[in-house]
Design a protein around this motif. Sequence first.
Motif, short mmCIF file in Angstrom:
data_model
loop_
_atom_site.label_atom_id
_atom_site.label_comp_id
_atom_site.label_asym_id
_atom_site.label_seq_id
_atom_site.Cartn_x
_atom_site.Cartn_y
_atom_site.Cartn_z
N ILE A 124 24.78 49.48 -8.54
CA ILE A 124 24.91 48.18 -9.22
C ILE A 124 23.56 47.67 -9.75
O ILE A 124 23.47 47.25 -10.91
CB ILE A 124 25.58 47.13 -8.30
N PRO A 125 22.48 47.72 -8.95
CA PRO A 125 21.20 47.21 -9.47
C PRO A 125 20.74 47.94 -10.73
O PRO A 125 20.13 47.33 -11.62
CB PRO A 125 20.22 47.45 -8.32
N PHE A 126 21.00 49.24 -10.81
CA PHE A 126 20.59 49.99 -12.00
C PHE A 126 21.43 49.56 -13.21
O PHE A 126 20.90 49.25 -14.27
CB PHE A 126 20.75 51.50 -11.76
N ARG A 127 22.75 49.55 -12.99
CA ARG A 127 23.65 49.22 -14.10
C ARG A 127 23.40 47.79 -14.61
O ARG A 127 23.29 47.54 -15.80
CB ARG A 127 25.10 49.37 -13.64
N GLU A 128 23.28 46.87 -13.67
CA GLU A 128 23.08 45.46 -14.05
C GLU A 128 21.70 45.25 -14.68
O GLU A 128 21.56 44.46 -15.62
CB GLU A 128 23.25 44.55 -12.83
N SER A 129 20.70 45.93 -14.16
CA SER A 129 19.35 45.78 -14.73
C SER A 129 19.33 46.31 -16.16
O SER A 129 18.72 45.70 -17.04
CB SER A 129 18.31 46.53 -13.89
N ALA A 130 19.99 47.45 -16.36
CA ALA A 130 20.06 47.99 -17.72
C ALA A 130 20.69 46.96 -18.65
O ALA A 130 20.17 46.67 -19.73
CB ALA A 130 20.86 49.30 -17.73
N GLY A 131 21.80 46.39 -18.22
CA GLY A 131 22.48 45.39 -19.04
C GLY A 131 21.58 44.20 -19.33
O GLY A 131 21.49 43.74 -20.47
N TYR A 132 20.89 43.73 -18.31
CA TYR A 132 20.01 42.56 -18.47
C TYR A 132 18.88 42.84 -19.45
O TYR A 132 18.47 41.98 -20.24
CB TYR A 132 19.43 42.18 -17.11
N LEU A 133 18.39 44.08 -19.41
CA LEU A 133 17.26 44.45 -20.27
C LEU A 133 17.70 44.91 -21.66
O LEU A 133 16.86 45.25 -22.50
CB LEU A 133 16.45 45.57 -19.59
N GLY A 134 19.00 44.94 -21.87
CA GLY A 134 19.51 45.38 -23.17
C GLY A 134 19.47 46.88 -23.34
O GLY A 134 19.47 47.40 -24.47
N MET A 135 19.44 47.61 -22.22
CA MET A 135 19.44 49.08 -22.28
C MET A 135 20.88 49.59 -22.14
O MET A 135 21.73 48.94 -21.54
CB MET A 135 18.57 49.65 -21.14
N ASN A 136 21.12 50.76 -22.71
CA ASN A 136 22.45 51.37 -22.61
C ASN A 136 22.52 52.18 -21.32
O ASN A 136 21.72 53.09 -21.13
CB ASN A 136 22.70 52.31 -23.80
N TYR A 137 23.47 51.84 -20.47
CA TYR A 137 23.58 52.54 -19.19
C TYR A 137 24.45 53.77 -19.36
O TYR A 137 25.63 53.66 -19.72
CB TYR A 137 24.17 51.60 -18.13
N GLN A 138 23.86 54.93 -19.12
CA GLN A 138 24.56 56.19 -19.37
C GLN A 138 25.27 56.73 -18.15
O GLN A 138 25.85 57.81 -18.20
CB GLN A 138 23.56 57.24 -19.91
N GLY A 139 25.21 55.99 -17.04
CA GLY A 139 25.96 56.40 -15.86
C GLY A 139 25.07 56.86 -14.72
O GLY A 139 23.84 56.81 -14.81
N ASP A 140 25.72 57.26 -13.63
CA ASP A 140 24.98 57.60 -12.42
C ASP A 140 25.68 58.70 -11.64
O ASP A 140 26.86 58.99 -11.87
CB ASP A 140 24.81 56.36 -11.54
N LEU A 141 24.92 59.28 -10.73
CA LEU A 141 25.45 60.37 -9.90
C LEU A 141 24.77 60.34 -8.53
O LEU A 141 23.56 60.20 -8.44
CB LEU A 141 25.16 61.72 -10.58
N HIS A 142 25.60 60.51 -7.50
CA HIS A 142 25.04 60.66 -6.16
C HIS A 142 24.89 62.14 -5.83
O HIS A 142 25.84 62.92 -6.04
CB HIS A 142 25.94 59.99 -5.12
#
Length: 169
Positions: A124-142
């Motif tokens: 969540i912190p990565f996805r939300e930070s990307a959104g806040y900064l106007g970056m396109n979130y390309q997804g994540d993987l564990h």
Amino acid sequence: MKTIIIQGSSRSKGNSSKIVELIKKGIQADVLDLKTKTIHPFTYDHAHMDDDFLPTMNLLLNYDLMVFVTPVYWYSMSGIMKNFFDRITDCLQIEKDIGRKLRGKNMAAISCGSESSQVEGFFIPFRESAGYLGMNYQGDLHTWIEDKHPSQMVINNLQTFIQQNLTIT
Ligand SMILES: Cc1cc2nc3c(=O)[nH]c(=O)nc-3n(C[C@H](O)[C@H](O)[C@H](O)COP(=O)(O)O)c2cc1C
């Protein structure tokens, strides 16, 4: 797409670096090891503007895609990586030009734990930070490393993730 992997482990040659090496087999990318940088925690009086944070940010602005790779420390991203994200606040309050230049860039995030189960909400912190900064979130993987080496399943998952999420044209 010019890509940089940002490694946030407390050891340069640990498990996260093994995941970084696997990513590099599938995609052309440079690596930034945050462990080699002196990046102080955020302070409200912006007391550490002369450390490695601003040069590091300026370096990152040369890239279109930033892939954050962090170990799982206490169900969360590493402290080194969290410090880095906290310090982006400097770019919103003081060095605003740098903050603005993040807009339109791409971000992805990869965790490396010791077990296959993913912490709920970890990304969540990565996805939300990307959104806040106007970056396109390309997804994540564990990912995880139980013994010394990544399992075949982790290798396969990574290959699929690279093809589906990191190969942006
Ligand atoms: C301080 C610390 C906290 C950790 N917390 C967790 C955790 O909450 N969940 C987990 O699955 N593994 C946890 N681990 C294990 C690491 O996530 C795992 O060994 C990881 O692959 C280490 O990557 P590294 O070598 O890049 O540090 C922890 C390890 C350390 C050193």
